[in-house]
Design an enzyme around this catalytic site. Structure first.
Site, mmCIF file in Angstrom:
data_model
loop_
_atom_site.group_PDB
_atom_site.id
_atom_site.type_symbol
_atom_site.label_atom_id
_atom_site.label_comp_id
_atom_site.label_asym_id
_atom_site.label_seq_id
_atom_site.Cartn_x
_atom_site.Cartn_y
_atom_site.Cartn_z
ATOM 1 C CB SER A 185 -15.418 12.382 -36.699
ATOM 2 O OG SER A 185 -16.376 13.024 -35.920
ATOM 3 C CG ASP A 216 -10.775 17.315 -34.471
ATOM 4 O OD1 ASP A 216 -9.981 17.984 -33.803
ATOM 5 O OD2 ASP A 216 -11.671 17.942 -35.188
ATOM 6 C CG HIS A 225 -14.017 17.611 -37.477
ATOM 7 N ND1 HIS A 225 -13.722 16.758 -36.472
ATOM 8 C CD2 HIS A 225 -15.118 16.780 -38.073
ATOM 9 C CE1 HIS A 225 -14.479 15.892 -36.053
ATOM 10 N NE2 HIS A 225 -15.483 15.782 -37.057
#
Length: 308
Positions: free
Chosen positions: A122, A146, A285
């Site tokens: 992220s 992700d 995630h």
């Protein structure tokens, strides 16, 4: 903000390792003073010089990688990004990837002696891209987990903003655990308790608060603008495409099938970066927590392919 080091942060590792059937690696917390008076903190796993550097996502900390590190069984440096974990908060609240990458570069200059396989999830993925673009000597390969610079993250961050935009301090950690479970975050209560313990601290007045600055900023935004306000600029801005285009190291995108990166996002990533590898795993995630073995296997394969 100076933060005391609490060795109980490692108390969960033996049980996690036993459950996985792997040995517990040596681990220590390291802290580097920075020229502006702040400091950057990290976890160093293993006795040898790290070959892998891990960068967490927004609102997390270096311990989010614990299970992946146990599965990997390699020397690793897991860094607390500025404003997270035991690293200092920024008075200018600039937590954009290029700014975060400056501290990461300082940490790698201090604690490693060769280019790293950098894995960033992220916000950490975009920080890794900024690092690779600015300091190619520090990055032998980049694995972005992700996230893409153009991603629509409105659903996930909206829930997180609502979660964090409440009280900034609590009487007990159990209150935070209950709050997280009520929002649908975490899995088993024991896992949520671990996450809350490692992402909070007890102040001198006995109150419990989140370690990361984002929770406090979210509460300030709510107070200033009211619920549902999306006027604050996204941390995941499009300079990431520029950084990725300048990256000379091999790049891999790991898409979590139940995460934030859609098939269309992954396709755009591949089209913009035709030499990049794109792969998908069954995970949410936070891939490092929900598919640690698969992520560790991918990292191991990358190390082996580079003779590391």
């Amino acid at each position: 903000m100076q933060v005391a080091i609490d060795t109980s942060e490692f108390s969960y590792l033996p049980a996690q390792a036993q459950a996985m059937g792997v040995p517990v690696p040596s681990v220590r917390r390291v802290t580097l003073p920075l020229p502006d008076g702040r400091h950057v903190s990290a976890l160093q796993f293993g006795e040898e010089t790290p070959r892998v550097t891990l960068l967490h996502g927004a609102g997390l900390n270096a311990h989010t990688w614990d299970t992946t590190v146990l599965a990997l069984q390699q020397p690793v440096l897991a860094i607390d990004l500025a404003g997270h974990g035991d690293s200092s908060w920024r008075s200018d609240v600039d937590y954009t990837p290029r700014t975060l990458a400056i501290d990461v570069a300082a940490a790698l200059d201090a604690w490693t002696d060769g280019a790293q396989l950098v894995v960033g999830q992220s916000l950490g993925g975009l920080t890794g891209a900024a690092l690779a673009a600015a300091r190619s000597d520090l990055v032998s390969e980049l694995i972005v987990v992700d996230i893409t610079p153009g991603i629509d993250t409105s659903a996930g961050p909206a829930a997180l903003r609502e979660f964090y935009a409440g009280p900034t301090d609590f009487e007990t950690r159990d209150e935070l655990v209950d709050r997280a479970i009520s929002f649908g975050f975490g899995g088993a209560r024991s896992d949520t308790e671990r996450g809350v313990f490692l992402n909070t601290r007890v102040r001198d007045d006995g109150r419990v608060e989140w370690k990361h600055h984002f929770a406090h900023l979210a509460a300030q935004t709510l107070a200033a603008h009211g619920p549902g306000d999306d006027s604050a600029p996204s941390l995941l801005h499009t300079t990431g495409w520029q950084d990725l285009s300048k990256t000379t190291a091999p790049v891999t995108l790991v898409r979590a099938i139940d995460g934030f990166v859609s098939e269309a996002d992954a396709k755009e990533f591949g089209e913009r970066l035709p030499h990049a590898r794109v792969t998908a795993v069954h995970a949410t995630h936070n891939v490092q927590e929900t598919a640690p073995a698969e992520l560790a296997s991918l990292i191991s394969s990358s190390l082996a392919s580079r003779g590391m």
